[in-house]
Scaffold this active site. Structure first.
Site, short mmCIF file in Angstrom:
data_model
loop_
_atom_site.label_atom_id
_atom_site.label_comp_id
_atom_site.label_asym_id
_atom_site.label_seq_id
_atom_site.Cartn_x
_atom_site.Cartn_y
_atom_site.Cartn_z
N PRO A 137 0.70 -1.73 -0.10
CA PRO A 137 0.21 -0.06 0.52
C PRO A 137 1.23 1.42 0.15
O PRO A 137 0.71 2.00 -0.68
CB PRO A 137 -1.02 0.30 1.13
CG PRO A 137 -1.19 -1.77 1.44
CD PRO A 137 0.37 -2.14 0.90
N TYR A 138 2.17 1.34 0.88
CA TYR A 138 2.93 2.20 0.49
C TYR A 138 3.81 3.04 -1.08
O TYR A 138 3.20 4.20 -0.95
CB TYR A 138 4.21 2.48 1.28
CG TYR A 138 5.47 3.33 1.20
CD1 TYR A 138 5.42 4.48 1.62
CD2 TYR A 138 6.92 2.17 0.46
CE1 TYR A 138 6.10 5.17 1.21
CE2 TYR A 138 6.89 3.41 0.03
CZ TYR A 138 7.48 4.99 1.13
OH TYR A 138 8.89 5.51 0.41
N GLY A 139 3.89 1.66 -1.28
CA GLY A 139 4.87 2.04 -2.91
C GLY A 139 2.95 2.54 -3.50
O GLY A 139 3.71 3.10 -4.59
#
Length: 329
Positions: free
Chosen positions: A147-149
């Site tokens: 999700p960060y990416g």
């Protein structure tokens, strides 16, 4: 030039501010002291900068602050603020990544779209590539694995959109595994150095054979500074250190520079961790005429020396607090 640096108290941000001040720029730094890690380390990052006559610091949250505070006269933005951490981006905390990585970027772009910015530098990440298992070039299909990416890639797309539709001079720099003095305490080399100094085992997620393209912070700072003046508007550029190594190889280098052998504890691989990130830096060299200067061995030696001082200061602070006697009448 008058430059706004977001995330100015952080690891990369404080190094960037120091360089820009050295180059003669006027810098306004913004940081919220997010509780992702201890405020004390960020305050130490800022300490040598606060007395500089060309530096102004604002403690505020970009998601809620009125940007009119920093708009007047701003000629360039280096946007380093964001919610870090691949592992922490899963589950209920995802809203923080959407707010701090995506919505804040959109807010800055929207607020400054009518101004005469000379450059908007956005700090992206190698996490946008996902797990390709090959040398990563900017024209590849992007498949983030965390999700960060996803939020970092979405903010990249916003930068490109505002460049096309509003002629904003954006450039997205994809950082690869940045390390060096002042590194965040959740990052691998900081944790490894601390374990060595405490004579504790190093914790490794997975088998240690995962590959990272380690990039020393001073090399990153050189590219950020160059991006302010180079003809790179609308570009996306890898910023890799040219020092790809497995985690076990990097630990062996750290053992060599520290002179300390370390025990290893292997833990389960974490969701979102990719196996290999190796940067194709041909575009970086073509646009900036830049090649990384600091090898992994030299960079780790510098971080090790910094970490020794950092841990000593932590121990001293704890000892002082432990021996403070309450005032009694």
């Amino acid at each position: 030039m008058k430059i706004l640096v977001t995330g100015a108290a952080g690891f990369i941000g404080s190094h960037v501010v120091a360089r820009l001040l050295k180059d003669g720029h006027e810098v306004t730094g913004v940081d919220s002291f997010d509780l992702y890690y201890a405020r004390g380390q960020k305050e130490k990052n800022l300490l040598p900068l606060m007395l500089h006559p060309q530096f102004k610091f604002i403690e505020d949250n970009l998601s809620t602050m009125a940007l009119v505070k920093v708009q007047k006269g701003t000629e360039a933005i280096v946007h380093l603020a964001g919610q870090p951490g691949v592992r922490g981006s899963w589950g209920s905390s995802f809203h923080r990544y959407v707010t701090n990585n995506l919505q804040v970027t959109q807010k800055l772009l929207e607020e400054f779209k009518g101004s005469k910015l000379k450059r908007f530098v956005y700090a992206s990440s190698s996490s946008v590539y996902g797990d390709r298992g090959e040398v990563l070039s900017e024209d590849m299909r992007l498949e983030p694995k965390s999700p960060y990416g996803v939020t970092k890639l979405a903010a990249e797309h916003l930068c490109q959109l505002y460049h096309v539709e509003h002629k904003m001079p954006t450039v997205a720099l994809r950082f690869f595994s940045v390390y060096g003095p002042g590194q965040r305490p959740d990052m691998a080399f900081h944790r490894f150095c601390q374990s060595l100094l405490r004579e504790a085992a190093i914790s490794i997620y997975g088998d240690g054979k995962q590959i990272r393209d380690y990039t020393y912070v001073d090399d990153v700072v050189d590219v950020v500074a160059a991006a302010l003046g180079a003809d790179v508007a609308g570009q996306v550029v890898n910023v890799g250190g040219g020092s790809p190594a497995t985690l076990l190889e990097a630990i062996a280098v750290l053992e060599e520079v520290s002179g300390k052998p370390c025990a290893r504890t292997f833990l389960e691989r974490q969701k979102g961790d990719v196996f290999s990130t190796r940067a194709d830096t041909a575009k970086l060299e073509r646009l900036f005429g830049f090649k990384p200067k600091v090898s992994l061995k030299e960079g780790l030696a510098r971080e090790w020396e910094w970490m020794k001082r950092f841990v000593e200061s932590e121990d001293e602070e704890r000892a002082i607090k432990a021996n403070v006697q309450p005032i009694t009448e």
